[in-house]
Design an enzyme around this catalytic site. Structure first.
Site, PDB file in Angstrom:
ATOM      1  CB  CYS A  48     105.498  -3.697  -9.947  1.00  0.00           C
ATOM      2  SG  CYS A  48     105.971  -5.181  -9.027  1.00  0.00           S
ATOM      3  CB  CYS A  51     108.240  -5.704 -11.291  1.00  0.00           C
ATOM      4  SG  CYS A  51     106.593  -6.332 -10.921  1.00  0.00           S
TER       5      CYS A  51
END
Length: 297
Positions: A48, A51
């Site tokens: 991700c 993230c």
């Protein structure tokens, strides 16, 4: 304002700023720990991109006041499932053993900070602090009059505030009014420590010890470049006029010629010039580098 994930690659978080959590340690690292201090849990995954950008924003916002735990949802699905984490990044704040707030997805850094500030219940900035911040900006921009007015207003809001006293004294000094600068410095308690106060005190000491005529010292120095007393007198006169960079240059020249002259009188005077300029000033930083080069060459 850009979203997290749309900016340049994130800087690595400082060591120990983030704890790698797990399902096995969730009760200890999050539930029990949140009974002592707030805990933010960042649910993420290695694949991700947003993230990876979120963590530095959280670290910057927490500043160590909140414990930050990262949990990889691919490796630790249990509590992510219980908390109904459906997309990442997802962030939960825990207090007293239970979730109290949270958000999902990429947020602007300002919203991340607001989220953290709400959790730690950061005290609001006072009106005096706002005035002091504004005064410093005006002083840095060269608006001495505006800065002085803002510092004075801050003192009305918070009598005895050392930042306001030091800033106002610095304004008077910048305007050449050493008498008013001394009066403002005297408002601070004896022995009070403040960077601006220390700087103004040093500048006032330089002014008090300065010879009245630098021209005479310049003539003596022109006639004999090795007249160390003339060079010291010239440096003192320059410092008294606020020409700290030129004063430091003369003192460093003297030290380079004879570092031990008069038991290190030039070095002692140079340190006072550095204090008057401010320890973070370019005058001080460059001067210290040159001094080290002279002393250790």
């Amino acid at each position: 304002m850009s979203l997290i994930g749309e900016t340049a690659p994130a800087k690595a978080a400082p060591p120990d700023a983030v704890k790698e959590g797990s399902d096995a340690r969730f009760m200890a690292d999050v539930i029990e720990a949140s009974k002592v201090q707030p805990v933010i849990v960042d649910f993420w995954a290695t694949w991700c991109g947003p993230c990876r950008q979120l963590t530095p924003a959280l670290v910057k916002a927490t500043g160590g006041a909140v414990k930050l735990v990262k949990i990889d949802v691919d490796k630790n699905p249990v509590f992510a499932g219980q908390l109904r984490v459906q997309s990442i990044p997802t962030v939960y704040a825990f207090e007293d053993g239970k979730p109290v707030d949270g958000f999902t997805g990429a947020l602007p850094e300002s919203q991340v900070k607001a989220f953290v500030d709400k959790l730690i219940k950061a005290p609001p900035v006072s009106e005096a602090e706002e005035l002091i911040a504004m005064a410093r900006e005006e002083l840095a921009a060269g608006d001495v009059g505006g800065a002085a007015q803002a510092f004075a207003q801050a003192l009305q809001q918070a009598p005895g505030n050392l930042d306001a006293i030091g800033g106002l004294a610095r304004c008077y000094l910048a305007g050449g009014d050493t008498e008013r600068a001394s009066e403002v410095v005297a408002m601070a308690p004896a022995g009070a420590k403040n960077a601006d106060l220390d700087s103004v005190r040093a500048a006032l000491a330089l002014a008090a010890a300065a010879p009245s005529d630098t021209a005479a010292a310049e003539r003596r120095l022109a006639a004999d470049p090795n007249d160390h007393q003339a060079r010291l007198d010239l440096a003192k006169g320059l410092a008294a006029k606020g020409k700290l960079a030129q004063a430091a240059d003369q003192l460093l020249n003297l030290i380079e010629r004879d570092r031990d002259w008069e038991n290190g009188a030039a070095r002692a005077q140079l340190l006072t010039v550095f204090e008057a300029a401010g320890q973070g000033s370019e005058i001080t930083k460059q001067g210290r580098r040159r001094l080290s080069s002279i002393l250790f060459s």
